[in-house]
Design a protein around this motif. Structure first.
Motif: not given
Length: 264
Positions: A115-142
């Motif tokens: 998904i693309y979203h304005d952050d430090d710069k305009e329309q930066e690329c962010f990861r998209k997950y099917k479920d929030a629990k995968y976001s928590f797991r990716d945070h741990s792996l990150f």
């Protein structure tokens, strides 16, 4: 004599037919009684849980996930939840709502949905997950798979202040007040109690010298930087400097530091 015998036989037949009919008429009623036997009742009148704020609901929704990640990867549940609250606006930010991304993790080498979203710069690329629990797991792996965060895992799990400062030092966030915001959330909502539950008997209280307590404010509907600055008797410019803001744009659920600690 024959007539008498014939009458007796007819009488016997009539009596036997009536007996059969009476049995047949009783069976359906017995069957209906069995079919209508009440089943175990389900209580549909349970009172839904009421939360004082979206943040408290967020903690209740994801605390078990954060504790599981702590058990598996060694990242304090308090830190994980505080980051989730801060990065996702307690689950109300666009990235969390539309992409289940609760930690603002950008694409980098990501090959999945995005998904693309304005952050430090305009329309930066962010990861998209099917479920929030995968976001928590990716945070741990990150955090566990990148060398720049390796020093964090030398810290005690009880040292949430050290983890908060280490994340900022390793480049997780550009906001200078990022550590203080995490620490404020952990202490306000007693998130370190979740760490105690995971560590059990191995938990030892970790303390640092006390400093003046930082004060934060969660943006509500109708708030502006000006109205918040008036409330806390500071200038808009000071608010921007404290929170690393380049303009006056703020969003509902955003946490702003309105009084930094004495060491900051």
């Amino acid at each position: 004599m024959k007539r008498i015998i014939l009458i007796i036989c007819l009488g016997f037949l009539v009596f036997s037919c009536r007996s059969k009919k009476s049995v047949v008429t009783k069976r359906p009623s017995q069957t209906r009684q069995i079919e209508n036997k009440p089943v175990e009742e389900v209580n549909t009148n349970e009172t839904p849980k009421v939360y004082a704020s979206k943040t408290e609901q967020y903690i209740d929704d994801y605390k078990a996930v954060a504790q599981q990640e702590m058990s598996l990867y060694g990242i304090p549940a308090s830190i994980t939840l505080a980051q989730g609250i801060l990065e996702s606006g307690s689950g109300n930010g666009r990235l969390s709502v539309e992409a289940n991304n609760h930690f603002g993790i950008k694409c980098h080498e990501w090959t999945g949905a995005r998904i693309y979203h304005d952050d430090d710069k305009e329309q930066e690329c962010f990861r998209k997950y099917k479920d929030a629990k995968y976001s928590f797991r990716d945070h741990s792996l990150f955090l566990t798979e990148r060398k720049r965060y390796s020093k964090l895992f030398d810290l005690k799990k009880e040292d949430y202040k050290g983890w908060a400062k280490g994340l900022r030092a390793a480049g997780y966030a550009t906001d200078k007040q990022y550590p203080q915001k995490l620490i404020s959330l952990i202490e306000r909502y007693k998130l370190d109690d979740l760490d105690k539950e995971v560590l059990g008997d191995s938990y030892t209280k970790f303390e640092l010298p006390k400093t003046a307590e930082m004060v934060t404010y969660t943006v509500s509907k109708g708030d502006t930087l000006y109205s918040i600055s008036r409330r806390y008797n500071i200038t808009v410019k000071e608010l921007q400097n404290i929170n690393g803001l380049n303009d006056t744009a703020i969003s509902i659920g955003q946490i702003l530091v309105v009084k930094p600690t004495s060491e900051n």
